[in-house]
Design a protein around this motif. Sequence first.
Motif, mmCIF file in Angstrom:
data_model
loop_
_atom_site.group_PDB
_atom_site.id
_atom_site.type_symbol
_atom_site.label_atom_id
_atom_site.label_comp_id
_atom_site.label_asym_id
_atom_site.label_seq_id
_atom_site.Cartn_x
_atom_site.Cartn_y
_atom_site.Cartn_z
ATOM 1 N N HIS A 14 -6.320 7.735 0.616
ATOM 2 C CA HIS A 14 -5.687 7.817 2.120
ATOM 3 C C HIS A 14 -6.629 7.295 3.109
ATOM 4 N N GLN A 59 0.883 -1.343 0.193
ATOM 5 C CA GLN A 59 -0.078 -0.046 -0.067
ATOM 6 C C GLN A 59 0.955 1.151 -0.051
ATOM 7 N N GLY A 106 -1.415 0.867 -9.381
ATOM 8 C CA GLY A 106 -2.069 2.111 -8.905
ATOM 9 C C GLY A 106 -2.192 3.092 -10.215
ATOM 10 N N THR A 144 1.118 4.115 -3.066
ATOM 11 C CA THR A 144 0.559 5.498 -2.802
ATOM 12 C C THR A 144 1.793 6.293 -3.004
ATOM 13 N N THR A 159 -3.269 7.257 -11.174
ATOM 14 C CA THR A 159 -3.613 8.504 -10.950
ATOM 15 C C THR A 159 -4.079 9.178 -12.201
ATOM 16 N N LYS A 199 2.237 9.410 -5.244
ATOM 17 C CA LYS A 199 2.311 10.950 -5.184
ATOM 18 C C LYS A 199 3.136 11.296 -6.126
ATOM 19 N N LEU A 226 -5.096 11.966 -3.990
ATOM 20 C CA LEU A 226 -4.539 10.761 -3.115
ATOM 21 C C LEU A 226 -4.899 11.069 -1.735
#
Length: 610
Positions: free
Chosen positions: A55, A14, A70, A18, A72, A22, A51
């Motif tokens: 979270h 995770q 993941g 993440t 974005t 970012k 993000l």
Amino acid sequence: MCGIIGYIGEKDIQKVLTTGLKKLEYRGYDSVGIAVHNGDSVQVNKSKGRLEELHQQLDQHSFSGMLGIGHTRWATHGHPSDENSHPHTDANKDFAIVHNGIIENYLEIKRELIEKGYTFSSETDSEVISHLFYHLYDGDMVATIQQVVKRLKGAYALGIVSEHEPDRLYAVREASPLIIGTGEEEALISSDIPAVLDHTRDIYILEDGEMAILTKDDITLLQTSTGEQLSRDIFRVDWDVEQAEKNGYDHFMLKEIHEQPEALKKTTAGRVNQERKTVKFDELQWSRDRIEQWDKVTIVACGTAYHAGLIGKHVIEELTRIPVDVEVASEFRYRRPIVNEKTLVIVISQSGETADTLAALRQSQHLGANVLAITNVVGSSIAREADEVILTMAGPEIAVASTKAYTTQVLSFYLLGIYLAQIKQTITEDYRQQLLQSILDIPNQMEELLEHSAALRRYSESIKDASSLFFIGRGLDHAVALEGSLKLKEISYIHSEAYAAGELKHGTLALIEEGTPIIALITQEEVSEKMMGNIKEVKARGAQVLGVSMQGNMDILEYVDDGCYIPESLSLVTPLLTVVPLQLISYYTSLALGNDVDKPRNLAKSVTVE
Ligand code: M6R
């Protein structure tokens, strides 16, 4: 456009996904999501927004596992929403995919799958891919990938997790960037290098038409269509992760503005013989005969890079007398451009991945032209496909608003112009020496300029509520004005336009009224008297004028409401200095308005879609 990350290994999945996302947020940030294989099944969490929102959800329900992807997003098909966020899965969650690019024939595939009973939960083009995987899966993932991509038309970088294979991560590339990072008992995929640097510096760059199979111990690269195994050298990243971090600045943009003197020095290093004041480009093996073959230069780029091209035109024409056209890539690619073996085409792209610029490069090569790329990213598509490459040494640029990439592109044009002029013998040795000295002086002069930003901050406060603003200038100042105006629009959302000062009276003057802010650039000595005339015209209509001039040039305060001075330099070279106050005004205006400076609305750093 969108950012992809994928990981296989023993670390906290995770966290890896993440933190990677970012670092990729500059590529798009309207929605975000991850999918993790927990050993039994594939779990997905995704949501509209940044993000931070993800979270919050993950705080309630965290994921564990050894394999995950993941994404974005920067919306193209379907507005930002939870449903349209990636990863996308099939109804059974047998396959989860993340996609960057555009599937041009998705409607046709979607209709066909709906007829077969599949239901779709998003408006995206990407969702067809996860359903195709479910539909075509025959127990062999490589064969299934081959079947799936046979159906897809368009651009795609894909990260794929299959519920059937908890120890394998798959990646596919076609016309959208994707790199593979290989570390100690771990491997990653990503749209860009900074997102993997916390884990490894050893990278494979996936090419169009290739796929990769990642296990924690091994990477296999294959030609997607044939399945033929490929061997590739590892590319070792030699820049630091800190270079891609904020280093104490509030925003990446401010940090990158301040990095310009260093970036210019690095771009000059090794290319200027300081004693003899000559330019050398080891990367260009051009003989005089070869150069004499080119009867024109065509520069093609987008946005800020296009504005650097406008300076390039002035410089090359001035120094070599070779005619130069500058074109916006999205227009160039859909005309029948007059480009052939007698043309030197120069494409400029910070990212090296801009879809329109890449298409212009390919079209120019197809028409027989020699293509030189000016880019900041080693191993990018444009760097790989161009015939020759001049690398700008700006280091990673993260803020969406381009600053140090622009100034290093402009610098590259000065060096290239001088290099061509040296070979063609179109300028005197004295003038060349003078020019090069001015270029070598710029980094220190820029440092000096950056120390005096307080007045620009005050000025920015005064324009933050303006509904419209104009930048005016003549010659090179007009080219810089265009860049200043784009920067302001991009991050402050204030409408602004840049005008060749002499053009105002042909229409735009009608928009000037009491209090309209105007930024007038007056650094080009040969037209400064003309500029004063234009300033009087707007002042007479009530405009509030900030004049940007060269120290010692003339006392502009007689004519304008506020003055800003750049250090003295040769007229031809001033754009490298003039742009700095304009960058700072955009930054401080955006800040005063409380905008997200580094991630302005509706935009993305890397525009890999048309
Ligand atoms: O990566 P590129 O240099 O090809 O990008 C071209 C434009 O998208 C880019 O310069 C854009 O205009 C910037 N956001 C402007 O600050």
